[in-house]
Design a protein around this motif. Sequence first.
Motif, PDB file in Angstrom:
ATOM      1  N   HIS A  90      30.554 -61.009  19.490  1.00 28.86           N
ATOM      2  CA  HIS A  90      29.866 -61.929  18.560  1.00 28.86           C
ATOM      3  C   HIS A  90      28.361 -61.782  18.759  1.00 28.86           C
ATOM      4  O   HIS A  90      27.810 -62.272  19.743  1.00 28.86           O
ATOM      5  CB  HIS A  90      30.304 -63.378  18.835  1.00 28.86           C
ATOM      6  CG  HIS A  90      29.694 -64.399  17.921  1.00 28.86           C
ATOM      7  ND1 HIS A  90      30.414 -65.486  17.437  1.00 28.86           N
ATOM      8  CD2 HIS A  90      28.460 -64.525  17.381  1.00 28.86           C
ATOM      9  CE1 HIS A  90      29.628 -66.217  16.661  1.00 28.86           C
ATOM     10  NE2 HIS A  90      28.420 -65.661  16.627  1.00 28.86           N
ATOM     11  N   HIS A  92      24.373 -61.263  16.408  1.00 27.81           N
ATOM     12  CA  HIS A  92      23.604 -61.199  15.158  1.00 27.81           C
ATOM     13  C   HIS A  92      22.430 -60.254  15.444  1.00 27.81           C
ATOM     14  O   HIS A  92      21.277 -60.655  15.410  1.00 27.81           O
ATOM     15  CB  HIS A  92      23.064 -62.583  14.787  1.00 27.81           C
ATOM     16  CG  HIS A  92      24.115 -63.657  14.683  1.00 27.81           C
ATOM     17  ND1 HIS A  92      24.526 -64.169  13.480  1.00 27.81           N
ATOM     18  CD2 HIS A  92      24.831 -64.317  15.634  1.00 27.81           C
ATOM     19  CE1 HIS A  92      25.452 -65.108  13.688  1.00 27.81           C
ATOM     20  NE2 HIS A  92      25.645 -65.217  14.991  1.00 27.81           N
ATOM     21  N   LYS A 159      26.814 -59.100  12.839  1.00 36.43           N
ATOM     22  CA  LYS A 159      27.001 -59.805  11.570  1.00 36.43           C
ATOM     23  C   LYS A 159      25.803 -59.624  10.655  1.00 36.43           C
ATOM     24  O   LYS A 159      24.667 -59.489  11.124  1.00 36.43           O
ATOM     25  CB  LYS A 159      27.174 -61.307  11.848  1.00 36.43           C
ATOM     26  CG  LYS A 159      28.344 -61.623  12.774  1.00 36.43           C
ATOM     27  CD  LYS A 159      28.332 -63.090  13.179  1.00 36.43           C
ATOM     28  CE  LYS A 159      29.254 -63.365  14.355  1.00 36.43           C
ATOM     29  NZ  LYS A 159      30.677 -63.201  14.078  1.00 36.43           N
ATOM     30  N   HIS A 258      32.531 -69.533  12.485  1.00 38.59           N
ATOM     31  CA  HIS A 258      31.673 -70.304  13.388  1.00 38.59           C
ATOM     32  C   HIS A 258      32.137 -71.761  13.240  1.00 38.59           C
ATOM     33  O   HIS A 258      31.919 -72.368  12.187  1.00 38.59           O
ATOM     34  CB  HIS A 258      30.211 -70.233  12.952  1.00 38.59           C
ATOM     35  CG  HIS A 258      29.486 -68.985  13.350  1.00 38.59           C
ATOM     36  ND1 HIS A 258      29.775 -67.746  12.839  1.00 38.59           N
ATOM     37  CD2 HIS A 258      28.434 -68.809  14.213  1.00 38.59           C
ATOM     38  CE1 HIS A 258      28.935 -66.854  13.367  1.00 38.59           C
ATOM     39  NE2 HIS A 258      28.122 -67.471  14.204  1.00 38.59           N
ATOM     40  N   HIS A 281      32.399 -70.530  19.105  1.00 33.53           N
ATOM     41  CA  HIS A 281      31.708 -71.754  19.523  1.00 33.53           C
ATOM     42  C   HIS A 281      32.692 -72.774  20.089  1.00 33.53           C
ATOM     43  O   HIS A 281      32.924 -72.804  21.270  1.00 33.53           O
ATOM     44  CB  HIS A 281      30.866 -72.377  18.391  1.00 33.53           C
ATOM     45  CG  HIS A 281      29.604 -71.631  18.149  1.00 33.53           C
ATOM     46  ND1 HIS A 281      28.577 -71.604  19.054  1.00 33.53           N
ATOM     47  CD2 HIS A 281      29.212 -70.877  17.095  1.00 33.53           C
ATOM     48  CE1 HIS A 281      27.597 -70.856  18.570  1.00 33.53           C
ATOM     49  NE2 HIS A 281      27.960 -70.394  17.382  1.00 33.53           N
ATOM     50  N   ASP A 333      26.496 -64.117  21.453  1.00 34.62           N
ATOM     51  CA  ASP A 333      25.901 -64.732  20.251  1.00 34.62           C
ATOM     52  C   ASP A 333      24.445 -64.296  20.101  1.00 34.62           C
ATOM     53  O   ASP A 333      23.634 -65.020  19.527  1.00 34.62           O
ATOM     54  CB  ASP A 333      26.003 -66.266  20.286  1.00 34.62           C
ATOM     55  CG  ASP A 333      25.742 -66.900  18.913  1.00 34.62           C
ATOM     56  OD1 ASP A 333      25.815 -66.182  17.889  1.00 34.62           O
ATOM     57  OD2 ASP A 333      25.443 -68.114  18.873  1.00 34.62           O
TER      58      ASP A 333
HETATM   59 ZN   LIG Z   1      26.790 -66.744  15.823  1.00 31.09          ZN
END
Ligand SMILES: [Zn+2]
Length: 438
Positions: A90, A92, A159, A258, A281, A333
């Motif tokens: 996960h 970004h 992502k 999410h 999460h 994350d």
């Molecule tokens: Zn995220």
Amino acid sequence: MSAEDRPAATWIIESAAEVATLSPAGATDAGSLSVVSPGTVVLAGDRIAWVGAATVAQAAAGELPYRLTPATRRLDARGCTVIPGLIDCHTHLLFGGARHGDFESRCAGKSYEQIAREGGGIRHTVAHTRAAPDEELLATATRHLAGMLALGITTVEAKSGYGLAHEHEIRMLRLLRELDRRQPVDIVRTYLGAHEVPLDQPKESYLREMLERTLPLVAAEGLASFADVYCERGVYSVAEASTVLRKAKALGLQLTVHAEQLYRTGGARVAAELGARSASHLEQATAADLEALAEAGTIAVLLPACPLYLGDNRYPPAREALSRGVPVAIATDFNPGSAMTYNLPLCLTIACVQMRMTPAEALLAATAGAARALALGDRGAIRPGLIADLVVLDTPHWQQPLYHFGASYTRQVFKNGELVWSVSPRPRAIPGELPSSP
Ligand SMILES: [Zn+2]
């Protein structure tokens, strides 16, 4: 098997103090963390050919199910540990700009939501990502991926979601595809058009665009294998998330959500109902939410860097998830706002000390568990037939990088059977052997 039928070894990683082979693919319980000590791993091309406790003499005598050739390379791993390549499921990682201002505001006591309302947050990154030239975004992300590789990370999920308009989201996914081609770390792409509500388009029309234009193109061009939605109060509701995810599922994409980060909204239930591969999460998830995930076989992707970085003591409920049979993965994350780190080993330490995971559970969550979250059955353990993604650590104990948090123990990284990263050579003392005098 005659000697000629045996696969030719391309690499032999010899006599490691420990080889943490982990488990059959899919198993994520701590009981399946098996360690061969001392251990040798043999690679044949891009695959693991053999792992076990072999002596150099046995190998030379041809007693093992592989063949040595003049091209076989050998790595002396005495005093070292071998673990599977780490998987960050996960992130970004593709974004423009930086949010130093947000960081200063949060240090001064403002909340993440307050900063977003005042023009910081995801929308700030959207403006900078849209404005940045392709090569600038690629160069920054390549640098981040090089940093990840040096920590032993060989597969990363990434992502979209900083475009928030059809053409910008498609551009992000195409750039991620290009990034995958340019460097060794594998990138699994996720379409996250529903990351935030755009400022320059009404939400309703943006949602229609996602459903009618973007998702069909993403599926038709194979631009992503997953679709994701940020289901959160003030962002996308349970009903909106469900509409987007149903459409994505109908188009053949796998789902992730999410869910239950800042408020409990019901996102985890949506993930379970739609058979999502994972839900991320879950800080606010209830016991019933976790039971629904367990029932659906949805993997809990827990992100310990987030509460740490946001100064919030509500860590994800790892023990509650594990005790209910929810498979757990740990990820960074990595993003410029709520978790500006790609240090997955550090996240494993936080998972141990703040979420009470055992080091074995944490390592499994960033290897076999993360592979499962990304539906990758060909990696996440050290077993013949799997892709040869391996990390050689400069320590005889696999727990050392978790215990000594923030330090790097990476000595070599193998990706698809090739040595792609190596620490600069330095003198090493091998236990029991004195350097010969000149
Ligand atoms: Zn995220």
